[in-house]
Design a protein around this motif. Sequence first.
Motif, PDB file in Angstrom:
ATOM      1  N   ILE A  25      40.388  41.809  38.445  1.00 28.18           N
ATOM      2  CA  ILE A  25      39.566  40.654  37.490  1.00 28.18           C
ATOM      3  C   ILE A  25      40.301  40.578  36.347  1.00 28.18           C
ATOM      4  O   ILE A  25      40.571  39.246  35.932  1.00 28.18           O
ATOM      5  CB  ILE A  25      38.320  41.270  37.394  1.00 28.18           C
ATOM      6  CG1 ILE A  25      37.413  41.496  38.522  1.00 28.18           C
ATOM      7  CG2 ILE A  25      37.459  40.578  36.249  1.00 28.18           C
ATOM      8  CD1 ILE A  25      36.233  42.100  38.296  1.00 28.18           C
ATOM      9  N   TYR A  26      40.737  41.524  35.645  1.00 29.92           N
ATOM     10  CA  TYR A  26      41.710  41.337  34.340  1.00 29.92           C
ATOM     11  C   TYR A  26      42.955  40.800  34.728  1.00 29.92           C
ATOM     12  O   TYR A  26      43.444  39.645  34.095  1.00 29.92           O
ATOM     13  CB  TYR A  26      42.008  42.840  33.817  1.00 29.92           C
ATOM     14  CG  TYR A  26      43.035  42.701  32.749  1.00 29.92           C
ATOM     15  CD1 TYR A  26      42.655  42.389  31.515  1.00 29.92           C
ATOM     16  CD2 TYR A  26      44.587  42.846  32.896  1.00 29.92           C
ATOM     17  CE1 TYR A  26      43.259  42.199  30.349  1.00 29.92           C
ATOM     18  CE2 TYR A  26      45.250  42.679  31.728  1.00 29.92           C
ATOM     19  CZ  TYR A  26      44.673  42.332  30.453  1.00 29.92           C
ATOM     20  OH  TYR A  26      45.414  42.213  29.428  1.00 29.92           O
ATOM     21  N   GLY A  27      43.711  40.868  35.791  1.00 31.19           N
ATOM     22  CA  GLY A  27      44.921  40.108  36.292  1.00 31.19           C
ATOM     23  C   GLY A  27      44.479  38.626  36.408  1.00 31.19           C
ATOM     24  O   GLY A  27      45.342  37.692  35.958  1.00 31.19           O
ATOM     25  N   LEU A  32      45.359  33.043  33.778  1.00 27.36           N
ATOM     26  CA  LEU A  32      44.626  31.850  33.443  1.00 27.36           C
ATOM     27  C   LEU A  32      44.676  31.654  31.719  1.00 27.36           C
ATOM     28  O   LEU A  32      45.029  30.523  31.473  1.00 27.36           O
ATOM     29  CB  LEU A  32      43.050  31.846  34.037  1.00 27.36           C
ATOM     30  CG  LEU A  32      42.739  31.982  35.214  1.00 27.36           C
ATOM     31  CD1 LEU A  32      41.134  31.850  35.485  1.00 27.36           C
ATOM     32  CD2 LEU A  32      43.420  30.638  35.932  1.00 27.36           C
ATOM     33  N   VAL A  33      44.967  32.736  31.049  1.00 24.47           N
ATOM     34  CA  VAL A  33      44.896  32.566  29.751  1.00 24.47           C
ATOM     35  C   VAL A  33      46.485  32.750  29.149  1.00 24.47           C
ATOM     36  O   VAL A  33      46.830  32.285  28.050  1.00 24.47           O
ATOM     37  CB  VAL A  33      44.138  33.084  28.718  1.00 24.47           C
ATOM     38  CG1 VAL A  33      42.682  32.795  29.030  1.00 24.47           C
ATOM     39  CG2 VAL A  33      44.062  34.712  28.904  1.00 24.47           C
ATOM     40  N   LEU A  34      46.986  33.555  29.851  1.00 22.71           N
ATOM     41  CA  LEU A  34      48.624  33.872  29.347  1.00 22.71           C
ATOM     42  C   LEU A  34      48.755  34.588  27.951  1.00 22.71           C
ATOM     43  O   LEU A  34      49.574  34.281  27.260  1.00 22.71           O
ATOM     44  CB  LEU A  34      49.547  32.644  29.563  1.00 22.71           C
ATOM     45  CG  LEU A  34      49.586  32.075  30.940  1.00 22.71           C
ATOM     46  CD1 LEU A  34      50.241  30.700  30.899  1.00 22.71           C
ATOM     47  CD2 LEU A  34      50.212  33.124  31.959  1.00 22.71           C
ATOM     48  N   ASP A  35      47.857  35.192  27.568  1.00 21.70           N
ATOM     49  CA  ASP A  35      47.519  35.909  26.421  1.00 21.70           C
ATOM     50  C   ASP A  35      47.009  37.276  26.231  1.00 21.70           C
ATOM     51  O   ASP A  35      45.672  37.288  26.671  1.00 21.70           O
ATOM     52  CB  ASP A  35      47.001  34.904  25.346  1.00 21.70           C
ATOM     53  CG  ASP A  35      46.658  35.650  24.061  1.00 21.70           C
ATOM     54  OD1 ASP A  35      46.735  36.779  23.649  1.00 21.70           O
ATOM     55  OD2 ASP A  35      46.524  34.621  22.930  1.00 21.70           O
ATOM     56  N   VAL A  36      47.760  38.200  26.261  1.00 21.21           N
ATOM     57  CA  VAL A  36      47.059  39.690  26.669  1.00 21.21           C
ATOM     58  C   VAL A  36      45.886  39.778  25.638  1.00 21.21           C
ATOM     59  O   VAL A  36      44.770  40.511  26.167  1.00 21.21           O
ATOM     60  CB  VAL A  36      48.093  40.801  26.391  1.00 21.21           C
ATOM     61  CG1 VAL A  36      47.732  42.041  26.462  1.00 21.21           C
ATOM     62  CG2 VAL A  36      49.359  40.687  27.371  1.00 21.21           C
ATOM     63  N   SER A  37      45.962  39.739  24.274  1.00 20.79           N
ATOM     64  CA  SER A  37      44.852  39.832  23.467  1.00 20.79           C
ATOM     65  C   SER A  37      43.625  38.984  23.991  1.00 20.79           C
ATOM     66  O   SER A  37      42.591  39.515  24.067  1.00 20.79           O
ATOM     67  CB  SER A  37      45.145  39.549  22.045  1.00 20.79           C
ATOM     68  OG  SER A  37      44.248  39.657  21.230  1.00 20.79           O
ATOM     69  N   ALA A  38      43.683  37.770  23.991  1.00 20.36           N
ATOM     70  CA  ALA A  38      42.706  37.048  24.440  1.00 20.36           C
ATOM     71  C   ALA A  38      42.151  37.636  26.030  1.00 20.36           C
ATOM     72  O   ALA A  38      40.971  37.441  25.806  1.00 20.36           O
ATOM     73  CB  ALA A  38      43.043  35.539  24.809  1.00 20.36           C
ATOM     74  N   ILE A  70      32.590  34.553  37.085  1.00 23.99           N
ATOM     75  CA  ILE A  70      32.063  34.802  36.215  1.00 23.99           C
ATOM     76  C   ILE A  70      33.011  34.887  34.958  1.00 23.99           C
ATOM     77  O   ILE A  70      33.020  34.377  33.919  1.00 23.99           O
ATOM     78  CB  ILE A  70      31.268  36.351  36.088  1.00 23.99           C
ATOM     79  CG1 ILE A  70      29.659  36.040  36.840  1.00 23.99           C
ATOM     80  CG2 ILE A  70      30.744  36.615  34.526  1.00 23.99           C
ATOM     81  CD1 ILE A  70      29.121  37.255  37.071  1.00 23.99           C
ATOM     82  N   ALA A  71      34.186  35.610  35.294  1.00 26.22           N
ATOM     83  CA  ALA A  71      35.390  35.674  34.332  1.00 26.22           C
ATOM     84  C   ALA A  71      35.942  34.263  34.302  1.00 26.22           C
ATOM     85  O   ALA A  71      36.227  33.883  33.192  1.00 26.22           O
ATOM     86  CB  ALA A  71      36.376  36.346  35.139  1.00 26.22           C
ATOM     87  N   PHE A  72      35.880  33.212  35.376  1.00 26.37           N
ATOM     88  CA  PHE A  72      36.394  31.829  35.100  1.00 26.37           C
ATOM     89  C   PHE A  72      35.481  31.299  34.006  1.00 26.37           C
ATOM     90  O   PHE A  72      35.960  30.495  33.372  1.00 26.37           O
ATOM     91  CB  PHE A  72      36.244  31.231  36.294  1.00 26.37           C
ATOM     92  CG  PHE A  72      36.817  29.766  36.357  1.00 26.37           C
ATOM     93  CD1 PHE A  72      38.077  29.553  36.054  1.00 26.37           C
ATOM     94  CD2 PHE A  72      35.888  28.718  36.328  1.00 26.37           C
ATOM     95  CE1 PHE A  72      38.426  28.148  35.898  1.00 26.37           C
ATOM     96  CE2 PHE A  72      36.523  27.455  36.336  1.00 26.37           C
ATOM     97  CZ  PHE A  72      37.515  27.119  36.035  1.00 26.37           C
ATOM     98  N   ASN A  73      34.015  31.480  34.101  1.00 29.83           N
ATOM     99  CA  ASN A  73      33.239  30.733  33.343  1.00 29.83           C
ATOM    100  C   ASN A  73      33.485  31.340  31.611  1.00 29.83           C
ATOM    101  O   ASN A  73      33.407  30.701  30.663  1.00 29.83           O
ATOM    102  CB  ASN A  73      31.932  31.104  33.566  1.00 29.83           C
ATOM    103  CG  ASN A  73      31.450  30.110  34.697  1.00 29.83           C
ATOM    104  OD1 ASN A  73      31.898  29.007  34.956  1.00 29.83           O
ATOM    105  ND2 ASN A  73      30.480  30.700  35.387  1.00 29.83           N
ATOM    106  N   GLU A  96      42.876  24.560  38.853  1.00 31.24           N
ATOM    107  CA  GLU A  96      44.086  24.821  39.907  1.00 31.24           C
ATOM    108  C   GLU A  96      44.488  26.205  39.854  1.00 31.24           C
ATOM    109  O   GLU A  96      44.781  26.592  41.151  1.00 31.24           O
ATOM    110  CB  GLU A  96      45.083  23.638  40.170  1.00 31.24           C
ATOM    111  CG  GLU A  96      44.722  22.226  40.186  1.00 31.24           C
ATOM    112  CD  GLU A  96      45.745  21.258  40.434  1.00 31.24           C
ATOM    113  OE1 GLU A  96      46.762  21.766  40.632  1.00 31.24           O
ATOM    114  OE2 GLU A  96      45.573  20.354  39.876  1.00 31.24           O
ATOM    115  N   LEU A  97      44.986  26.330  38.713  1.00 27.85           N
ATOM    116  CA  LEU A  97      45.482  28.006  38.534  1.00 27.85           C
ATOM    117  C   LEU A  97      44.459  29.142  39.070  1.00 27.85           C
ATOM    118  O   LEU A  97      44.856  29.893  39.809  1.00 27.85           O
ATOM    119  CB  LEU A  97      45.825  28.145  37.306  1.00 27.85           C
ATOM    120  CG  LEU A  97      46.942  27.546  36.515  1.00 27.85           C
ATOM    121  CD1 LEU A  97      47.137  27.712  34.890  1.00 27.85           C
ATOM    122  CD2 LEU A  97      48.193  28.118  37.353  1.00 27.85           C
TER     123      LEU A  97
END
Length: 179
Positions: A25-27, A32-38, A70-73, A96-97
């Motif tokens: 889930i974290y991966g 999708l965001v390419l930002d570890v903190s986010a 849920i993560a996508f939302n 798409e990603l």
Amino acid sequence: MSKHLDNPVMSEEFFRLFSREDRKIYGFILALVLDVSAAEDIFQETCVILWKEFSGYDPDRSFLNWANGIAFNQVRKYRRKYQNKRLIFSDNLVTELAEDVSSMVEEQSQRQLALTQCMQKLSPRERDLIDAYYGDRETAATVADRWKCSSHAIYKTIKKIRKVLFDCVNRRLSSEMTS
């Protein structure tokens, strides 16, 4: 408040399912965001929602797919909030990603299951070697000392086991595809 918070059976089931999939889930979020903190912030929010909404989870469905939905939302919510503050991909690209990452996660899950089944076919000594070398990250020299053999023999055995596992996993996956 969710009714399952006081139900130890539902709590146990949630933690069993969640602990098996949390890294995926974290991966998914990170991809999708390419930002570890986010990604960490979104993951935490996603965990809270998963916990609160677990009573609505359908056990006949994939927990990972439900959780990734849920993560996508949550990723979409994050994107709306920060769309003017940083470089953000288009909604179409992110969708798409998400689809690509979901299919890769599913394929990885099938591969992991096949590997687990193939590992069970190894001898106890072979499993011990794989566990020591890859799981415990022991060096070949350490294992060789304990087993009273050369490092070269350990490397050679690992190479043989990897080939056996590789072939076994590929056979299992190709037989699943033809079924």
